[in-house]
Design an enzyme around this catalytic site. Structure first.
Site, mmCIF file in Angstrom:
data_model
loop_
_atom_site.group_PDB
_atom_site.id
_atom_site.type_symbol
_atom_site.label_atom_id
_atom_site.label_comp_id
_atom_site.label_asym_id
_atom_site.label_seq_id
_atom_site.Cartn_x
_atom_site.Cartn_y
_atom_site.Cartn_z
ATOM 1 N N GLY A 15 49.695 68.286 97.856
ATOM 2 C CA GLY A 15 50.761 67.708 97.040
ATOM 3 C C GLY A 15 50.337 67.255 95.661
ATOM 4 O O GLY A 15 50.874 66.289 95.122
ATOM 5 N N THR A 16 49.384 67.966 95.033
ATOM 6 C CA THR A 16 48.972 67.571 93.679
ATOM 7 C C THR A 16 50.117 67.772 92.683
ATOM 8 O O THR A 16 50.287 66.970 91.761
ATOM 9 C CB THR A 16 47.726 68.351 93.223
ATOM 10 O OG1 THR A 16 47.961 69.753 93.370
ATOM 11 C CG2 THR A 16 46.509 67.941 94.024
ATOM 12 N N ASN A 17 50.884 68.837 92.851
ATOM 13 C CA ASN A 17 52.031 69.046 91.965
ATOM 14 C C ASN A 17 53.127 68.009 92.234
ATOM 15 O O ASN A 17 53.805 67.561 91.308
ATOM 16 C CB ASN A 17 52.585 70.462 92.105
ATOM 17 C CG ASN A 17 51.830 71.454 91.232
ATOM 18 O OD1 ASN A 17 51.739 71.297 90.026
ATOM 19 N ND2 ASN A 17 51.275 72.487 91.856
ATOM 20 N N ASN A 52 60.007 77.348 91.514
ATOM 21 C CA ASN A 52 58.688 77.462 92.128
ATOM 22 C C ASN A 52 57.628 77.417 91.034
ATOM 23 O O ASN A 52 57.861 77.881 89.918
ATOM 24 C CB ASN A 52 58.595 78.790 92.887
ATOM 25 C CG ASN A 52 57.237 78.985 93.547
ATOM 26 O OD1 ASN A 52 56.770 78.126 94.295
ATOM 27 N ND2 ASN A 52 56.595 80.115 93.282
ATOM 28 N N HIS A 60 53.878 78.845 90.198
ATOM 29 C CA HIS A 60 52.914 79.859 90.646
ATOM 30 C C HIS A 60 51.699 79.837 89.720
ATOM 31 O O HIS A 60 51.860 79.787 88.501
ATOM 32 C CB HIS A 60 53.558 81.252 90.637
ATOM 33 C CG HIS A 60 52.629 82.317 91.139
ATOM 34 N ND1 HIS A 60 52.354 82.482 92.487
ATOM 35 C CD2 HIS A 60 51.894 83.242 90.488
ATOM 36 C CE1 HIS A 60 51.472 83.481 92.627
ATOM 37 N NE2 HIS A 60 51.184 83.956 91.434
ATOM 38 N N GLN A 120 45.571 71.895 83.313
ATOM 39 C CA GLN A 120 45.995 72.298 81.972
ATOM 40 C C GLN A 120 47.362 72.972 81.938
ATOM 41 O O GLN A 120 47.989 73.040 80.879
ATOM 42 C CB GLN A 120 44.944 73.226 81.338
ATOM 43 C CG GLN A 120 43.615 72.541 81.085
ATOM 44 C CD GLN A 120 42.607 73.438 80.375
ATOM 45 O OE1 GLN A 120 42.949 74.523 79.886
ATOM 46 N NE2 GLN A 120 41.358 73.008 80.327
ATOM 47 N N GLU A 149 49.754 73.779 85.391
ATOM 48 C CA GLU A 149 50.746 73.444 86.430
ATOM 49 C C GLU A 149 51.307 72.030 86.266
ATOM 50 O O GLU A 149 52.524 71.821 86.279
ATOM 51 C CB GLU A 149 50.131 73.584 87.827
ATOM 52 C CG GLU A 149 49.794 75.012 88.213
ATOM 53 C CD GLU A 149 49.164 75.088 89.599
ATOM 54 O OE1 GLU A 149 49.715 74.485 90.537
ATOM 55 O OE2 GLU A 149 48.123 75.757 89.746
#
Length: 208
Positions: A12-14, A108, A110, A179, A181
């Site tokens: 869950g870093t995003n 999404n 990617h 850098q 996402e």
């Protein structure tokens, strides 16, 4: 206020980047309505819990058939009444019925510059392994709307990241996250929340 539901399978870093951006005001006019994971051990669920965000696990493994899972999964999403669904490292095939229902309301992230290194089988470290094997000098990330294909929906934002001498897949993966996402995903959500994203056919235009 944009109601956002985040779907995530792993750390869950995003998701954390989204939470931080909402807290800091980088993402405006937005509330995270809930987090759903297919993995009960996903650290993403803990991240949500720490921030008081409703969260739950719905796994295909817990249902007799994929059809039953799809029905229960869609019910859980619908209950949260999302204006936008964000796939932040979600490794479950989205039901076609759900894609149709949330057309141009599901995005999404990617870890490549689509159309390079995308499609079936390209996820996680595999994307960066293939990029390094191919010897490309620039990689990056893409935020796109979800359609019936794999990584084929209209592109919202992209950001390039340079490959450096001696990069390993793990090092490159981390740099692409930091850098690209974690910057373009919050930016895309903020643009959508403020009505600045328009989809015409397969093209996205962003109003200034």
């Amino acid at each position: 206020m944009l109601n956002v539901v985040v779907l995530v399978s792993g750390g869950g870093t995003n998701l954390q980047a989204i939470i931080d951006a909402v807290d800091s005001g980088e993402i405006t006019n937005t509330k995270i309505a809930g987090v759903i994971s297919n993995n009960k051990n996903a650290y993403a669920l803990e991240r949500a819990e720490k921030h008081g965000i409703p969260n739950q696990c719905i796994s295909p493994k817990d249902y007799k058939s994929r059809e039953i899972f799809n029905q229960e999964f869609m019910k859980a999403v619908d209950v949260m009444q999302p204006d936008l669904i964000v796939l932040a490292g979600f490794l479950v095939v989205i039901p076609a019925e759900m894609i149709a229902k949330y057309r141009n309301r599901m995005i999404n992230i990617h870890p490549s510059l689509i159309p390079a290194f995308c499609g079936t089988g390209f996820y996680g470290l595999k994307v960066h392994e293939k990029a390094l094997e191919r010897g490309v000098k620039v990689v990056g990330a893409t935020v796109h709307f979800v359609d019936e294909g794999t990584d084929t929906g209209p592109i919202i934002l992209q950001k390039a990241v340079e490959v450096e001498q001696g990069d390993t897949p793990e090092v490159l993966q981390r740099r692409v996250m930091e850098q690209a996402e974690w910057r373009i995903l919050p930016r895309a959500i903020d643009l959508i929340a403020n009505g600045k994203v328009k989809v015409e056919g397969h093209r996205v235009t962003i109003e200034s």
